[in-house]
Design an enzyme around this catalytic site. Structure first.
Site, PDB file in Angstrom:
ATOM      1  N   GLY A 502       0.814  -1.201   0.000  1.00 10.81           N
ATOM      2  CA  GLY A 502       0.000   0.000   0.000  1.00 10.81           C
ATOM      3  C   GLY A 502       0.844   1.247   0.000  1.00 10.81           C
ATOM      4  N   GLY A 504       0.395   5.742   1.005  1.00  7.38           N
ATOM      5  CA  GLY A 504      -0.448   6.857   1.404  1.00  7.38           C
ATOM      6  C   GLY A 504       0.335   8.139   1.425  1.00  7.38           C
ATOM      7  N   GLY A 505      -0.194   9.151   2.120  1.00  8.49           N
ATOM      8  CA  GLY A 505       0.444  10.446   2.152  1.00  8.49           C
ATOM      9  C   GLY A 505       1.801  10.421   2.817  1.00  8.49           C
ATOM     10  N   PHE A 506       2.037   9.438   3.680  1.00 12.13           N
ATOM     11  CA  PHE A 506       3.318   9.346   4.384  1.00 12.13           C
ATOM     12  C   PHE A 506       4.376   8.602   3.569  1.00 12.13           C
ATOM     13  CE2 PHE A 506       2.357   4.970   4.911  1.00 12.13           C
ATOM     14  CZ  PHE A 506       0.991   4.923   5.150  1.00 12.13           C
ATOM     15  N   GLY A 507       3.930   7.767   2.626  1.00 16.58           N
ATOM     16  CA  GLY A 507       4.857   6.976   1.854  1.00 16.58           C
ATOM     17  C   GLY A 507       4.391   5.539   1.712  1.00 16.58           C
ATOM     18  N   PRO A 508       5.222   4.610   1.228  1.00 19.31           N
ATOM     19  CA  PRO A 508       4.813   3.229   0.978  1.00 19.31           C
ATOM     20  C   PRO A 508       4.784   2.372   2.251  1.00 19.31           C
ATOM     21  CG  PRO A 508       7.098   3.525   0.385  1.00 19.31           C
ATOM     22  CD  PRO A 508       6.600   4.883   0.783  1.00 19.31           C
ATOM     23  N   VAL A 509       4.058   1.252   2.154  1.00 17.25           N
ATOM     24  CA  VAL A 509       3.981   0.276   3.235  1.00 17.25           C
ATOM     25  C   VAL A 509       4.347  -1.092   2.666  1.00 17.25           C
ATOM     26  CG1 VAL A 509       2.513  -0.800   4.987  1.00 17.25           C
ATOM     27  CG2 VAL A 509       2.145   1.580   4.359  1.00 17.25           C
ATOM     28  N   LYS A 523       5.965   0.788   7.686  1.00 18.76           N
ATOM     29  CA  LYS A 523       5.494   2.065   7.141  1.00 18.76           C
ATOM     30  C   LYS A 523       6.724   2.951   6.960  1.00 18.76           C
ATOM     31  CE  LYS A 523       1.734   4.068   8.747  1.00 18.76           C
ATOM     32  NZ  LYS A 523       0.801   4.878   9.591  1.00 18.76           N
ATOM     33  N   ASP A 620     -10.002  10.027  12.684  1.00 15.76           N
ATOM     34  CA  ASP A 620     -10.087   9.431  11.348  1.00 15.76           C
ATOM     35  C   ASP A 620     -10.510   7.967  11.420  1.00 15.76           C
ATOM     36  OD1 ASP A 620     -10.014   9.576   8.597  1.00 15.76           O
ATOM     37  OD2 ASP A 620      -7.902   9.019   8.446  1.00 15.76           O
TER      38      ASP A 620
END
Length: 811
Positions: A502, A504-509, A523, A620
């Site tokens: 996955g 997101g805004g923080f980076g890949p997982v 993360k 959230d």
């Protein structure tokens, strides 16, 4: 002429026989009725039933009163048509009809009042028993279990001997007292008295829905806060409390029924009075009265406050507790109660202090175990962060069983020798003893020495690694395990694309496997992501300090050069949204699994809001941020948007509104006001999505343009809530549990934050069968143009982390 005279004579004779028969019989049959002026009398002559008017009133009622004392005073113990009084009784009859109904009928054969029955019999009769119980039954069947109906199941304001006051769990029927409106009006008044089975059962007197007084839980001998006349069995009467899987009830019986008259009455002003008839003076004497004094007023002294009628003022804090608001306390305003002198952190060392001679607190939020020892009780309470106190369940023959409380302790009073022992969870520093004092001094010296050495060592480290101070700050502040970059590189096959799960805004997982075989989720912070940096700090700040089975567990971090990573436990069943919003995979979630998930999410939120070191507001909560472990246990994840509040604060305001459309509460989305109640709103949305397998945002219905909340509310108002339920639950659903879950969900999404329940209340409502309040209109309840919904929501920044760390497909 002779024929007419004969008919008149026959009618007069039948009417005369009817009157004579009515005056001496104890029953009504299908061929026998009574009219105003006629009565039936119980076989022993104790009770009488007929028409009566209260003192000072011209209205007529069907009632039961004491026949033995009627020449002196009419004492009515039961009223049939208390809500439908008669102003004209001509042609009104009380009769039995097939299949077994006792009814009060007017001249048009219209029903004014009647009993009910679930079955029919061939030869029904109504009989007034010498206990004062009016029963409808088959004439040939005297088995009480076969009665079609009985007045003892529908009392008014009077508790008579051998009447069960309580609830049948098999049928759901509850027997409770309801006061008269006033002395001249038997219509239902403001007060009721019942055994509340929520938590551990206790007798409550309520004014409307508010508790007026209670006498504490049953301890095997008596009610915990019982007045002196109820401390032991009387020579006049005995009493019992029965509680098992089938029913819970309180009953008293007269030892010599034929010579003693006694009754318990709930008066129109809310008092409970036991009356004894004194034949010598021809009057009723009050044997005892509740409330006996001001200390019987419910929660008079607030939480952790103790009422002592012999003190001035009567309210004081339990030992080692202090007033929450001292200035209010000094003015005689005790409503806010007390707090621990030393705040309790259940993750640190704690002890249980014994408080003796008290009336046990309100047991609404309690649990019990009839077989557990007191020591076992202590262990259970010690391991549960929400548990605040414990006590023996049964003191009739030594200490037996376990009763534990959750949340704050309410409605305590000092009773000296009449009271019981309770053990309250306290900070370990509050345990005072000589041996403890020596250990404490030794511990202080050891800690001081350790701190001194640590300070010296830390100074050397800071001097040597000053340039790396910021990079080590996370580890120093939060004591997270620090993984070498080489370990994480090997675990993820050098961050291979096929390990990526996955982004997101923080980076890949990435998914990884450590050398010892443990699966992890990594993360990885992107160097170009400013939002990801904030989320990274947030996750470390909050989740590192949180430990709960329904929160995802942070295993450690990796900080090397410009690389910053968080290491989590891996969730093999991915996220909740991958199940409930997938038509195929949702079949794997039957109703028990869904209810288990709902309860787990609720307990996780309760921990964040109430039981953790910090009061955390997630901000959230959504289906994609709920992960599922191998056993489908839910775990709340992604604390990048979370915020903490301190002390008694419940929320705050922000100009930077973040979150996910469809889950944000109105006050947060519009005004930037977030609180624990905004999390409650998100939870309510999630519950309705789990039940329906429909997304709130993007929900479409052919008959209207409402979102899922509006649709659920519309069905709820029309008593059609079952239409909301996912059709795949047909084989596994528990209708009452599903309807309760839907109503709880709607209570959580109400427009106004103050109307929404706390998560503590939510957990209790989901776990118990207590009545639920009616839900009010939900937030964002309006028709919308489904084609413009993106434009309408564009003013609020959504969570960029639209996926969870275990999703294989990025969203």
């Amino acid at each position: 002429m002779e024929t007419g005279f004969f008919l008149l004579f026959l009618l007069a004779f039948c009417y005369s026989v009817h009157n004579i028969f009515s005056a001496t019989t104890d029953l009504i049959t299908t061929n026998q009725f009574i009219i105003d002026g006629e009565t039936i009398v119980s076989s022993g002559g104790t009770f009488e039933l007929g028409f009566f008017s209260p003192s000072g009133s011209a209205k007529r009622y069907i009632g039961i009163w004491y026949k033995q004392i009627l020449p002196h005073v009419q004492t009515v113990v039961w009223v049939a048509n208390r809500e439908n009084p008669l102003t004209n009784t001509s042609s009104v009859v009380l009769k039995v009809t097939r299949p077994g109904i006792l009814a009060l009928l007017n001249d048009k054969n219209e029903t004014i009042w009647s009993t009910n029955t679930s079955r029919s019999v061939q030869n029904p009769i109504a009989v007034l028993l010498d206990s004062g119980n009016l029963v409808v039954k088959d004439a040939n069947d005297d088995n009480p279990e076969d009665f079609l109906w009985q007045s003892f199941h529908f009392p008014t304001d009077t508790h008579l001997p051998d009447m069960k006051l309580g609830k049948n769990f098999r049928t759901g029927h509850e027997v409770y007292l309801s006061s008269w409106k006033n002395d001249n009006d038997p219509a239902p008044g403001e007060y009721t008295r019942n055994i509340d089975p929520t938590g551990y059962p206790q007798v409550l007197t309520k004014r409307g829905t508010s508790v007026s007084n209670r006498i504490g839980p049953w301890n095997g001998l008596r009610w915990s806060g019982a007045p002196i006349p109820l401390l032991k069995q009387s020579r006049i009467y005995t009493f019992q409390f029965i509680f098992n899987e089938n029913e819970v009830y309180y009953i008293f019986s007269l030892i010599n029924f034929s010579s003693v008259l006694s009754r318990i009455v709930l008066t129109s002003n809310g008092d409970i009075q036991r009356f004894m008839w004194v034949d010598q003076t021809k009057r009723w004497n009050i044997h005892y009265k509740l409330p006996a004094d001001n200390c019987d007023t419910y929660r008079l002294c607030g939480v952790y406050g103790s009422c002592d009628i012999d003190n001035e003022p009567i309210c004081g804090c339990l030992e080692k507790f202090v007033p929450k608001y001292p200035q209010q306390w000094e003015k005689g305003d005790w409503t806010e109660g007390c707090v621990r002198r030393t705040p309790l952190d259940c993750n640190r060392e704690h002890v249980f202090l014994k408080y003796s001679g008290i009336k046990l607190p309100d047991t609404k939020y309690s649990q019990y175990d009839k077989t557990m020892t007191l020591e076992g009780c202590r262990e259970v309470c010690s391991k549960n962060c929400s548990c605040t106190a414990y006590s023996s369940l049964d003191i009739s023959n030594g200490d037996k069983g376990c009763l534990i409380w959750f949340g704050e302790l309410i409605d305590i009073r000092k009773l000296s020798e009449r009271g019981q022992d309770i053990f309250i969870k306290m900070d370990s520093s509050e345990q005072e003893s000589e041996a403890g004092s020596k250990k404490k001094k030794a511990k202080i010296l050891a800690v001081s020495f350790s701190l001194l050495m640590a300070t010296i060592l830390l100074s050397l480290i800071l001097l040597l690694y000053k340039r790396k101070k910021k990079k080590l700050k996370l580890r120093e502040d939060f004591e997270l395990p620090l993984f070498p970059l080489s370990t994480i590189t090997r675990a993820t096959n050098n961050f291979s694309l096929n390990k990526k799960i996955g982004e997101g805004g923080f980076g890949p997982v990435y998914k990884g496997v450590l050398e010892e075989g443990q699966e992890i989720a990594v993360k990885k912070l992107s160097r170009t992501s400013m939002q990801g940096l904030d989320e990274f700090k947030n996750e470390v700040t909050y989740i590192a300090k949180l430990q709960h089975r329904n929160l995802v567990r942070l295993l450690g971090c990796c900080i090397q050069g410009e690389e910053k990573m968080l290491i989590y436990e891996y969730m093999p069943n991915k996220s909740l949204d991958s199940y409930i919003f997938d038509q195929t995979k949702s079949k794997l979630l039957d109703w028990p699994k869904r209810l288990h998930i709902i309860n787990g999410i609720a307990r996780g939120l309760l921990y964040l809001h109430q039981d953790s070191q910090l009061r955390i507001i997630h901000r959230d909560l959504k289906a994609s941020n709920v992960l599922l472990d191998i056993e489908m246990n839910p775990k709340i994840s992604d604390f990048g948007m979370a915020r903490s509040v301190t002390g008694n604060e419940m929320g705050a305001k922000t100009h930077n509104v973040v979150g996910t459309h469809g889950y944000m509460s109105p006050e947060y989305a519009v005004d930037g006001i977030f609180s624990v109640k905004s999390d409650v709103f998100s939870f309510g949305v999630l519950v309705l999505e789990i039940v329906s397998c429909k997304k709130n945002r993007g929900f479409v219905h052919q008959d209207h343009n409402l979102n899922l909340l509006g649709h659920a509310w519309k069905l709820y108002k029309d008593n059609r809530s079952l239409e909301l339920v996912d059709e795949q639950l047909a084989d596994s659903c528990n209708i009452s549990q599903i309807l309760r879950s839907i109503q709880v969900g709607l209570l959580c999404v109400q427009q106004h934050p103050d109307d929404r329940p706390s998560m503590f209340s939510v957990v209790q409502m989901l776990a118990n069968e207590c009545p639920l309040p009616n839900a009010k209109e939900p937030g964002f309840f309006m028709e919308r143009n489904i084609f413009d919904k993106e434009k309408l929501g564009s003013q609020t920044r959504s969570s960029k982390n639209e996926f969870t760390i275990t999703l294989l497909d990025p969203r």
